[in-house]
Scaffold this motif. Structure first.
Motif, PDB file in Angstrom:
ATOM      1  N   ASN A 259       0.826  -1.213   0.000  1.00  0.00           N
ATOM      2  CA  ASN A 259       0.000   0.000   0.000  1.00  0.00           C
ATOM      3  C   ASN A 259       0.858   1.260   0.000  1.00  0.00           C
ATOM      4  O   ASN A 259       0.562   2.213  -0.713  1.00  0.00           O
ATOM      5  CB  ASN A 259      -0.942   0.013   1.202  1.00  0.00           C
ATOM      6  N   ARG A 260       1.914   1.281   0.819  1.00  0.00           N
ATOM      7  CA  ARG A 260       2.791   2.459   0.849  1.00  0.00           C
ATOM      8  C   ARG A 260       3.478   2.691  -0.480  1.00  0.00           C
ATOM      9  O   ARG A 260       3.524   3.816  -0.977  1.00  0.00           O
ATOM     10  CB  ARG A 260       3.837   2.310   1.969  1.00  0.00           C
TER      11      ARG A 260
ATOM     12  N   ARG B  20       0.928   3.910  -3.111  1.00  0.00           N
ATOM     13  CA  ARG B  20       0.517   5.308  -2.948  1.00  0.00           C
ATOM     14  C   ARG B  20       1.602   6.292  -3.404  1.00  0.00           C
ATOM     15  O   ARG B  20       1.302   7.418  -3.749  1.00  0.00           O
ATOM     16  CB  ARG B  20       0.152   5.610  -1.488  1.00  0.00           C
TER      17      ARG B  20
END
Length: 89
Positions: A84-85, A88
């Motif tokens: 997810n990091r 993003r």
């Protein structure tokens, strides 16, 4: 009408994304500080594009599907929070 298998779709998307990254993004990523990532930006973008096209209710289910069926294609698959990091960014 014939159907294309998912392996062919993954390979095609990866080749297009990786070629684009080699031409357009390579100079930007050379400037990033820190340890070299175990999973390439091309792999992250490929999975992000697949996630948009496949009918999974969420990222957790999608990553579970990839981990269960295509792990040998993405041996350095990140855990949910790391993915997810990176996604993003």
């Amino acid at each position: 009408m014939t159907s294309i298998d998912l392996g062919t779709v993954i390979t095609t998307i990866f080749v297009v994304v990786d070629d684009w990254c080699q031409k357009q993004v390579k100079s930007i990523t050379l400037l990033k500080p820190g340890v070299k990532a175990s999973m390439s930006d091309s792999e992250i973008m490929t999975l992000a594009l697949l996630m948009d096209y496949l009918p999974f209710p969420g990222e957790t289910q999608f990553l579970g599907f990839i981990r269960g069926n295509y792990f040998e294609w993405f041996p350095n698959l990140l855990d949910q929070s790391q993915f997810n990091r990176r996604l993003r960014k």
